[in-house]
Design an enzyme around this catalytic site. Structure first.
Site, PDB file in Angstrom:
ATOM      1  N   GLY A 338      -2.984 -12.454 -42.925  1.00 43.11           N
ATOM      2  CA  GLY A 338      -3.558 -13.711 -43.455  1.00 43.11           C
ATOM      3  C   GLY A 338      -4.386 -13.624 -43.247  1.00 43.11           C
ATOM      4  N   ALA A 339      -5.347 -13.106 -42.133  1.00 42.03           N
ATOM      5  CA  ALA A 339      -7.715 -12.815 -42.306  1.00 42.03           C
ATOM      6  C   ALA A 339      -7.460 -10.695 -41.747  1.00 42.03           C
ATOM      7  CB  ALA A 339      -7.845 -13.757 -41.698  1.00 42.03           C
ATOM      8  N   ASN A 342     -12.365  -6.839 -40.854  1.00 45.08           N
ATOM      9  CA  ASN A 342     -12.947  -5.603 -41.212  1.00 45.08           C
ATOM     10  C   ASN A 342     -14.886  -5.827 -41.133  1.00 45.08           C
ATOM     11  OD1 ASN A 342     -10.550  -4.899 -42.178  1.00 45.08           O
ATOM     12  ND2 ASN A 342     -10.413  -5.656 -44.013  1.00 45.08           N
ATOM     13  N   GLU A 375     -12.837 -14.811 -38.321  1.00 46.67           N
ATOM     14  CA  GLU A 375     -13.430 -13.655 -38.457  1.00 46.67           C
ATOM     15  C   GLU A 375     -14.532 -12.889 -38.263  1.00 46.67           C
ATOM     16  OE1 GLU A 375     -10.781 -12.162 -38.872  1.00 46.67           O
ATOM     17  OE2 GLU A 375      -9.921 -13.492 -39.281  1.00 46.67           O
ATOM     18  N   HIS A 378     -15.552 -12.356 -34.794  1.00 44.17           N
ATOM     19  CA  HIS A 378     -14.846 -11.395 -34.843  1.00 44.17           C
ATOM     20  C   HIS A 378     -16.706 -10.424 -34.684  1.00 44.17           C
ATOM     21  CE1 HIS A 378     -10.802 -10.885 -33.066  1.00 44.17           C
ATOM     22  NE2 HIS A 378     -10.321 -11.940 -34.108  1.00 44.17           N
ATOM     23  N   GLU A 397      -9.472 -11.552 -29.338  1.00 40.96           N
ATOM     24  CA  GLU A 397      -8.639 -11.843 -29.855  1.00 40.96           C
ATOM     25  C   GLU A 397      -9.181 -13.671 -29.307  1.00 40.96           C
ATOM     26  OE1 GLU A 397      -8.097 -12.268 -33.030  1.00 40.96           O
ATOM     27  OE2 GLU A 397      -7.857 -10.200 -33.362  1.00 40.96           O
TER      28      GLU A 397
END
Length: 1009
Positions: A338-339, A342, A375, A378, A397
């Site tokens: 999904g995503a 990185n 993302e 993160h 998460e």
């Protein structure tokens, strides 16, 4: 030990021989709940096992050596007929203790042609050995030990040459194909990566655990004509010594974990944003056909805004994390995850990054925004500070999911603070209500399979919900200060929960935010009560309206039985307000309770409604005594409804549905409370209602109560649909449009004439005259045109799917094509799903197949027939045969259908084809059987309400005054839900349950012996 095994085996045999009666099936968490969920959700299968007496996992690397630096050359042969990757890695490492004679790292599915250990220029003789069951490469010194110096590490280098075929399963380094435009005959290939959680070991030999952080220097050798991307800025590029290739060298990464590395080799185009020096700071990359059509503009704008907002919020600018970082957002055609976050090279499915104003609906627009937010968050929570091991994955998460909503809400007006209630709090309360739910902090996670299981609704949704609860406990500013300190103190390191707790506690103490909770309040114990034990409480609130005394009893909630036999106490922040002086603005707790029974003074006497958990900031359910429920119902049906916060109205809807389901409340009582929906027009209560009604309606298929319930839902929704109408109006608020997007398909499913006729007319306007359907109406218009149509309608929409350049529109089409009941059309769709023909992508197989089963009530039988006729073709398309068969099992409606399905499963040929998957697949059918039996226990209560309607509740009045709570209180009697009597099982069903019993017994033996 042998005696124990023999005893249990004897008992199991006795059960089969005697066909002893099976206890009533009380399990009401059913299979299809694993199948219901939006994009980017991780729906639990309720199969997690609470672990205790944990020992070191054999899957974990020893910590006797650690890496400090990697130098990697990757050679990507994406242009060859046989696609491969190869290269060399040089790992700089040192021993962490004396007398270490072996280096253990990860390596899997690669051919290693050279393994050389050096100290300086001296080669150290070693013997490398693979241990494939643990994905280990063991490099043992032939003589002596690694040198060790506690004050000045002695460095070694381990050089390894590797090669492997390009993967096609969307893990490690894998290939993906695309066309620049749908009508382009030229298929182009690219290489990309997905390393989380345990797939970096497929790409290069490494210490593939998050705790082994190091710096990386990477060079990518690629074919001429292709471009490459990596996590950091490019240092230089030039011809390779190998003809036909060029080499791109990248700057050194920050200290990071292996799972956060990524690379792309493709013929992509970039939409860049540069600084004054012309350096790219932020870019979106994708196939040229998407970039050139403006599909990256929205992600570019929102991505930059989110990155700036998060930098400001954390006090730690993204570009200050490392001078070599930049931000690249990449749209990948095939991407199972999904995503992925990185560091510096974020990867997404096309549908989650590319936006087209004419063809992307509100649903996908908000998905793009909030997945970008997830993302980007993160970069701080996960990348800068990383969970020490996957057993505390919620540190990564939970925060990413929290900011997915609230960071986005600071940038885009998409109603995400409201939607957090339905999509995160309510979803996680359900997953967390199973006795099998795992705690947020879950020691014992070791194997790759166990690691994968941690990516669950509990980890994401509950983690975010507990973080939100704590933010309201501390206050926003104090919470932010604590998080800033946490990030600053642990930057480039790994974290355990205690690191977070102490940072927040310190900020709370310095600001005086915790003093109001008394000297006995222990913040760390508060947090641990929610993270180290599974589940959550239901508060049973009994109010003496004559004295104002409120007696609160906490019990762990169990979706099957109401109150769990595994009772636990939680440290619970309490908020409440009353009809005497309603205030839903102050969410700071007024009380903290930790005992099983607590008495609180309400502060007023008289017949006033009282509602706990203001704005549902706390992670718990609330059940009231009957009299208090009556007062709440009167308020909800009357003028006071608008005084009760929207989130609390949604909370009541969600709680009541789950209380009825678990047996804490009858459906007659529940529907009396829910009758206020007739006057409700706001988003959160109605989405909670849709979820609850859909769950119930799915279980009533074929029952006489279904039509009556459908009529009641149509009646109750007439006001909200009258306000919304079926077509969008220009300039309307996003949340009105989004509520219509949720409600309109339900109205069509309920056969509301205005919906069905409207869908047909709008579709014909598209098919005949080419007038586009409004983007937010396409889901229900397409589906109902297919339900009412035949081959002509299917072919029109399937051709649109094949030729469309906007992937979000392709997904909408793929999600609706299964609504057809035309057998030949359905078979065409199924064949294209399971046949590798570059028509439907592997990442979309599950979505398409599930829709084919569930898009039309008659399709279950049709798809099952197709599976039986094309068994191997279907099984080859999925990682596990359980995937397609679980969709069938979830939609069996009668005992006869279940028995027929089980009989088919038990044939020799099918058992052989299923192999080790048989037990789980058979268990799915048992779950459906339980679902069917459960319905029989609630039919009378449901019928009573549907026949008699609402109870008459007489309002009463009284005066307001204050009173002190008594110093002692007698614990109230808690009424346990009765165990319903279920129909006796047939012999076939009894044999099935006996078989499942043996399966379960075998699993228990495996665990305890």
């Amino acid at each position: 030990m042998a005696a124990i095994k023999l005893l249990v085996l004897s008992l199991a045999c006795a059960c089969v021989i005697a066909h002893s009666p099976i206890p009533p099936a009380s399990r009401t968490i059913f299979l299809d709940e694993r199948l219901e969920g939006g994009a980017f959700e991780n729906i639990d299968a309720f199969e997690n096992i609470e672990l205790s007496n944990v020992v070191a996992s054999p899957y974990r690397l020893p910590t006797t050596t650690v890496p400090t630096h990697y130098k990697i050359l990757w050679i990507i042969d994406i242009h060859q007929p046989v696609q491969t990757y190869s290269g060399n890695v040089v790992i700089t490492l040192h021993a962490t203790q004396a007398q270490v004679n072996e280096i253990v790292i990860h390596s899997d599915h690669m051919t290693l042609s050279s393994v050389v250990l050096r100290q300086g220029d001296t080669v150290i003789p070693t013997t490398p050995t693979a241990q494939p069951e643990y994905h280990f490469l063991r490099v043992k010194l032939n003589d002596g030990y690694l040198a060790y110096n506690a004050d000045n590490a002695v460095l070694y280098t381990l050089s390894i040459d590797f090669t492997a075929p390009m993967r096609d399963d969307m893990y490690g380094i894998y290939n993906s194909w695309y066309r620049n435009l749908p009508d382009d005959a030229n298929v182009r290939w690219m290489a990309t990566t997905q390393f989380q959680a345990t797939a970096a070991r497929y790409a290069f030999p490494c210490y593939d655990e998050p705790g082994f952080k190091a710096k990386f220097d990477v060079t990518i050798r690629r074919p001429v004509g292709y471009s490459s991307w990596f996590c950091t800025r490019q240092k230089g590029s030039g011809p390779s010594t190998v003809a036909g290739y060029e080499e791109d060298e990248y700057h050194t990464t920050p200290t990071m974990s292996t799972y956060l590395l990524a690379l792309i080799v493709s013929e992509y185009t970039s939409l860049p944003a540069t600084n004054a020096a012309g350096e790219i700071l932020h870019e979106v990359i994708a196939r040229p056909g998407a970039i050139n059509n403006g599909q990256a503009v929205y992600a570019q704008r929102v991505g930059q805004a989110l990155l700036a907002e998060m930098s400001d919020h954390t006090g730690f600018d993204f570009y200050a994390q490392d001078p070599n970082l930049k931000m690249t957002q990449a749209a990948i055609p095939d991407f199972g995850a999904g995503a992925m976050e990185n560091w510096g090279l974020l990867t997404y499915r096309e549908a989650y990054l590319l936006y087209d104003e004419q063809h992307t609906n509100s649903y996908f627009k908000q998905i793009i925004a909030y997945i970008l937010s997830h993302e980007i968050a993160h970069m701080w929570f996960g990348n800068l500070v990383t969970n020490a091991w996957w057993d505390v994955l919620w540190l990564n998460e939970g925060f990413a999911r929290y900011y997915q909503y609230f960071l986005t809400a600071w940038v885009e007006d998409l109603g995400l603070a409201t939607r957090f209630i339905n999509e995160q709090v309510h979803a996680s309360l359900l997953s967390d209500s199973s006795i099998y739910a795992h705690p947020l902090t879950n020691p014992g996670v070791g194997s790759p399979a166990a690691v994968s299981a941690m990516f669950s609704t509990v980890t994401y949704n509950k983690g975010a919900s507990i973080i939100r609860m704590t933010e309201h406990l501390l206050g926003f500013d104090v919470h932010r200060t604590g998080l800033r300190n946490y990030l600053k103190d642990l930057a480039y390191k790994t974290a355990q929960p205690i690191d977070l707790f102490t940072a927040l506690e310190s900020a709370g103490n310095q600001a005086g935010a915790l003093s109001a909770y008394g000297s006995d309040f222990d913040f760390v114990k508060y947090y641990e009560s929610w993270t180290e034990q599974p589940g959550h409480p239901v508060l049973n609130v009994q109010i003496n309206h004559q004295t104002g005394q409120m007696t609160i009893t906490q019990r762990r909630f169990d979706i099957d039985t109401g109150h769990s036999v595994q009772n636990r106490n939680y440290i619970i922040p309490i908020t409440f307000t009353t009809g005497a002086n309603p205030s839903f603005d102050n969410t700071k707790p007024s009380h903290i309770i930790s005992k099983g029974v607590t008495v609180i003074d309400r502060g007023v006497v008289g017949d006033y409604w009282t509602i706990f958990n203001i704005q549902q900031t706390g992670f718990y359910r609330v059940n009231y005594d009957d009299y208090t429920w009556n007062l709440i119902v009167l308020a909800l049906r009357g003028a006071d409804r608008e005084k009760i916060h929207e989130y609390n109205r949604a909370q009541i809807v969600n709680d009541v549905f789950q209380f009825a389901r678990s047996g804490l409340m009858t459906y007659q009582r529940a529907l009396n409370i829910l009758s206020f929906l007739e006057f409700e027009t706001e988003y959160a209560p109605w989405v909670a209602a849709i979820t609850g009604f859909n769950w119930l309606r799915n279980r009533l298929v074929g029952k006489p109560q279904l039509d009556e319930l459908n009529e009641k839902i149509v009646q109750w929704s007439s006001k909200v649909m009258g306000e919304l109408t079926y077509m969008p109006t220009e300039g309307e608020p996003f949340m009105r449009s989004y509520l219509r997007w949720q409600l309109a398909p339900v109205m069509c499913n309920l056969n509301v004439p205005a919906c069905r006729a409207g869908a047909r007319a709008i579709f014909e306007d598209l098919r005949v005259f080419g007038h586009e359907v409004p983007v937010d109406s396409r889901n229900w218009v397409y589906c109902n045109a297919l339900r009412d149509g035949g081959a002509q309608e299917f072919n029109f929409l399937y051709n649109r799917f094949k030729s469309h350049n906007v992937y979000t529109e392709k997904i909408v089409l793929l999600q609706t094509l299964g609504c057809t009941s035309h057998v030949e059309s359905l078979n065409t769709l199924l064949t294209d799903i399971v046949t590798p023909n570059q028509m439907i992508r592997p990442q979309d197989y599950t979505t398409a197949f599930n829709t084919a089963v569930s898009g039309n009530e008659v399709n279950t039988r049709l798809v099952w027939n197709y599976i039986q006729a094309n068994l191997q073709l279907v099984f080859n398309a999925f990682a596990s045969p359980r995937t397609p068969l679980s969709y069938i099992a979830a939609r069996l409606r009668t005992v006869e259908e279940v028995v027929e399905y089980q009989t088919w499963l038990n044939t020799t040929a099918i058992q052989s084809a299923l192999g080790t998957n048989y037990n789980a697949i058979y268990g799915d059918s048992v779950a459906t059987y339980n679902s069917i039996l459960w319905v029989s226990t609630i039919e009378d209560s449901l019928s009573t309400y549907l026949t008699n309607g609402n109870d008459v509740i007489e309002p009463s009045t009284s005066t307001t005054s204050t009173t002190a709570a008594p110093t002692t209180v007698t614990q109230p009697t808690i009424t346990e839900p009765s165990t319903p009597t279920l129909p006796e099982l047939t012999d076939s069903a009894m044999t099935s349950f006996a078989s499942l019993f043996i399966i379960s017994l075998g699993a228990i033996l495996h665990l305890i012996l």
